[in-house]
Design a protein around this motif. Sequence first.
Motif, mmCIF file in Angstrom:
data_model
loop_
_atom_site.group_PDB
_atom_site.id
_atom_site.type_symbol
_atom_site.label_atom_id
_atom_site.label_comp_id
_atom_site.label_asym_id
_atom_site.label_seq_id
_atom_site.Cartn_x
_atom_site.Cartn_y
_atom_site.Cartn_z
ATOM 1 N N ASN A 1 41.949 -13.639 46.920
ATOM 2 C CA ASN A 1 41.153 -12.575 47.528
ATOM 3 C C ASN A 1 39.667 -12.898 47.470
ATOM 4 N N GLU A 2 39.135 -13.090 46.249
ATOM 5 C CA GLU A 2 37.717 -13.420 46.082
ATOM 6 C C GLU A 2 37.492 -14.919 45.963
ATOM 7 N N ILE A 3 38.419 -15.604 45.297
ATOM 8 C CA ILE A 3 38.341 -17.063 45.153
ATOM 9 C C ILE A 3 39.668 -17.649 45.609
ATOM 10 N N ALA A 4 39.611 -18.565 46.557
ATOM 11 C CA ALA A 4 40.822 -19.196 47.074
ATOM 12 C C ALA A 4 40.684 -20.708 46.959
ATOM 13 N N MET A 5 41.832 -21.398 46.933
ATOM 14 C CA MET A 5 41.805 -22.845 46.788
ATOM 15 C C MET A 5 42.694 -23.506 47.825
ATOM 16 N N ILE A 6 42.165 -24.539 48.450
ATOM 17 C CA ILE A 6 42.943 -25.387 49.343
ATOM 18 C C ILE A 6 43.376 -26.591 48.518
ATOM 19 N N PHE A 7 44.661 -26.692 48.233
ATOM 20 C CA PHE A 7 45.155 -27.766 47.386
ATOM 21 C C PHE A 7 45.339 -29.049 48.198
ATOM 22 N N GLN A 8 45.220 -30.169 47.505
ATOM 23 C CA GLN A 8 45.267 -31.470 48.164
ATOM 24 C C GLN A 8 46.633 -31.778 48.747
ATOM 25 N N ALA B 1 42.752 -16.648 54.716
ATOM 26 C CA ALA B 1 43.308 -15.411 55.274
ATOM 27 C C ALA B 1 42.577 -14.152 54.820
ATOM 28 N N CYS B 2 42.083 -14.134 53.578
ATOM 29 C CA CYS B 2 41.438 -12.926 53.030
ATOM 30 C C CYS B 2 39.916 -13.043 52.988
ATOM 31 N N ASN B 3 39.361 -14.009 53.739
ATOM 32 C CA ASN B 3 37.903 -14.211 53.765
ATOM 33 C C ASN B 3 37.312 -14.254 52.356
ATOM 34 N N PRO B 4 37.715 -15.219 51.539
ATOM 35 C CA PRO B 4 37.252 -15.265 50.146
ATOM 36 C C PRO B 4 35.749 -15.498 50.043
#
Length: 326
Positions: free
Chosen positions: A93-100, A171-174
């Motif tokens: 929601n506030e912090i998101a991660m794109i994993f490798q 998706a949640c505009n982090p």
Amino acid sequence: MTDHAFLEVKDLRVEYTSDKQIIHAVNGASFSLEKGETLGLVGETGAGKTTIAKSILRVLPDRAASIRSGKILYNGEDLLSASEERMRSIRGNEIAMIFQDPMTALNPTMTVGYQIFEAIMLHNTCEKAEGKARAEAMLEKVGIPAVRYHDYPHQFSGGMKQRVVIAMALACNPALLLSDEPTTALDVTIQAQVLDMMKDLKTEFQTSMIMITHDLGIVAEVCDKVAVCYAGEIVEYGTMEDIFDNPLHPYTVGLFHSLPDMSGKRNRLTPIKGMMPDPVSLPEGCFFAERCPYATEKCREIHPQLEKADGEHEVRCFGKENGKHG
């Protein structure tokens, strides 16, 4: 470092335990990030970049990893002291991660559309129809037709899976996006599109971003600040212009010399000789000393601190005392 940074990592130390050995993965990393800025974490494999990002999100493996000390201040709140319930409300929601690796980030038993829909519904109050429409819109935004909402991960190529993972993260505009090699599996054309999309999102929503990458070209394109990582610590830190126009640490200089020279002034690449030190048994002095052509006895005996060179530019090297930086 600023007094009221959006994100501030202070003296972070992380260890892994494997076969009764202690692996010193992150060794006193410190940096700050302002709202809307992008920080590039640069360094070779094993430098501790991904561990830093996972520490921020607190998704390190419970049994193997241990955060020994430090603070991670997000809008003044120490995430290392936050409850697990609070972290669940922050993640995605506030912090998101794109994993490798998208293979491990996607659930093979669920459709890709539902996985994006699930993230949206978990953190937003909206009707299911609206949530589904937003999930379809996110797929379209990363170049995947909405009609593939009901397809499963195994029906996508590696590059398409990576785009799904990016859609889930956005998706949640982090407020903060942690991007771990987000374009590794993409071809050059799609990579450019995804980077443009991420830059547009950053501008539109004032999203802050930490970009973990080996690609200095990506750093030059999207980053405001750069932190060069080596053996679990920051060896050079500054604005993108500081690092690219005036690299001070011999390791940073070596990274640039390892790149092809498009101007034609250099005919051969100059790789950095040797390997990073064993993280189980780190040397007393500078971690880079054994690979550095300018190392002295002082470098091998005393560990240098990260010190200010000029403005925001900081370097962990005794070379500044005698004017040598590689």
